[in-house]
Enzyme design. Structure first.
Site, PDB file in Angstrom:
ATOM      1  N   TYR A 229       0.834  -1.203   0.000  1.00 29.71           N
ATOM      2  CA  TYR A 229       0.000   0.000   0.000  1.00 29.71           C
ATOM      3  C   TYR A 229       0.870   1.254   0.000  1.00 29.71           C
ATOM      4  O   TYR A 229       0.644   2.192  -0.780  1.00 29.71           O
ATOM      5  CB  TYR A 229      -0.926  -0.001   1.213  1.00 29.71           C
ATOM      6  CG  TYR A 229      -1.784   1.233   1.333  1.00 29.71           C
ATOM      7  CD1 TYR A 229      -2.893   1.409   0.512  1.00 29.71           C
ATOM      8  CD2 TYR A 229      -1.489   2.228   2.262  1.00 29.71           C
ATOM      9  CE1 TYR A 229      -3.685   2.546   0.617  1.00 29.71           C
ATOM     10  CE2 TYR A 229      -2.275   3.359   2.372  1.00 29.71           C
ATOM     11  CZ  TYR A 229      -3.369   3.522   1.547  1.00 29.71           C
ATOM     12  OH  TYR A 229      -4.140   4.641   1.651  1.00 29.71           O
TER      13      TYR A 229
ATOM     14  N   LYS B 203       1.078   4.235  -2.895  1.00 31.14           N
ATOM     15  CA  LYS B 203       0.779   5.637  -2.623  1.00 31.14           C
ATOM     16  C   LYS B 203       1.984   6.533  -2.890  1.00 31.14           C
ATOM     17  O   LYS B 203       1.834   7.719  -3.208  1.00 31.14           O
ATOM     18  CB  LYS B 203       0.274   5.797  -1.185  1.00 31.14           C
ATOM     19  CG  LYS B 203      -1.141   5.250  -0.986  1.00 31.14           C
ATOM     20  CD  LYS B 203      -2.132   5.916  -1.936  1.00 31.14           C
ATOM     21  CE  LYS B 203      -3.568   5.541  -1.681  1.00 31.14           C
ATOM     22  NZ  LYS B 203      -4.508   6.230  -2.578  1.00 31.14           N
TER      23      LYS B 203
END
Length: 248
Positions: free
Chosen positions: A156, A160
């Site tokens: 994740y 990002k």
């Protein structure tokens, strides 16, 4: 106040969480709002009703951000119906709690497909239209997990961080055509993701955070509305942290 009166907006992932709040606030500020969703029929219906309750136009599309053909069709239909697009919000993303040691190749690919490949599939057709009309705002929702060493999943965080690079580089290409590209690096908000976190992690974050709490999705949406309005004329390529004053 109608910061966005007459603007035509597309928001990815509008059926829940931050996306739902963005749809509500943008419509309240006078914009016609279109959004996509993948699974939540009830959530999408509720979002559309909320948009239209503000006296503006709304459109909903059941389409995956990872399917470039579907997203091209969505952009074509929206632009055909409304004559163009002024604002794009790349909000759709997923996360899965995991450690790098136990992350499978399939799990890695799932996160990258939605959070990175989806960014490409959604942006490309709308960006082409903005380039033709030589105006527009693109706002990408990133995360403080992409710029700080937080105890979050590596896949994740990596996805990002990619949003940050995408924002900065695209802003250079877009600037000469009157298109501004910025991002919000969001902290933790009271969404499905925030609610799913272990209580210990929630308490730790609240202790780090200067304001001592998670954010409310509407707080991000209110700030986003200013970032993409016509009053914000000289900002592009920026990553703005919105996390309640985290000290890490």
């Amino acid at each position: 106040m109608t910061l966005l009166k007459g603007k035509r907006v597309f928001i990815s992932g509008g059926s829940r969480g931050l996306g739902k709040a963005l749809c509500n606030v943008f419509a309240r500020e006078g914009a016609d709002v279109a959004f996509n969703y993948q699974n939540s029929e009830d959530g999408a219906k509720d979002t559309l009703e909320t948009i239209e309750s503000h006296g503006v136009k709304g459109l909903k599309f059941k389409a995956s951000v990872t399917d470039s053909a579907q997203m091209k069709a969505v952009a074509k239909e929206m632009i055909g119906a409304w004559g163009g697009v002024d604002i794009l919000i790349n909000n759709a993303a997923i996360n899965r709690a995991d450690s790098f040691l136990t992350t499978t190749e399939a799990a890695w690919k799932e996160i990258m497909d939605v959070n990175v490949n989806g960014l490409f599939c959604v942006t490309k057709p709308f960006f082409k239209q903005m380039m033709r009309q030589r105006s527009g705002h693109i706002l990408n929702i990133s995360s403080i997990g992409g710029i700080r060493a937080l105890p979050t999943s590596v896949h994740y965080s990596t996805s990002k961080a990619a949003v940050v690079g995408f924002t900065k580089c695209l802003s250079r290409e877009a600037g000469g055509f009157g298109v501004k590209v910025n991002a919000i690096a969001a902290g933790l908000f009271e969404t499905d993701l925030g609610d799913s976190l272990p209580q210990k992690f929630r308490e730790t974050y609240e202790a780090w955070c200067s304001m001592g709490r998670f954010g409310n999705p509407q707080e991000l949406a209110e700030f986003a509305a200013f970032l993409v309005c016509d009053r914000n004329t000289y900002m592009t390529g920026e990553i703005v942290i919105l996390d309640g004053g985290s000290v890490v």
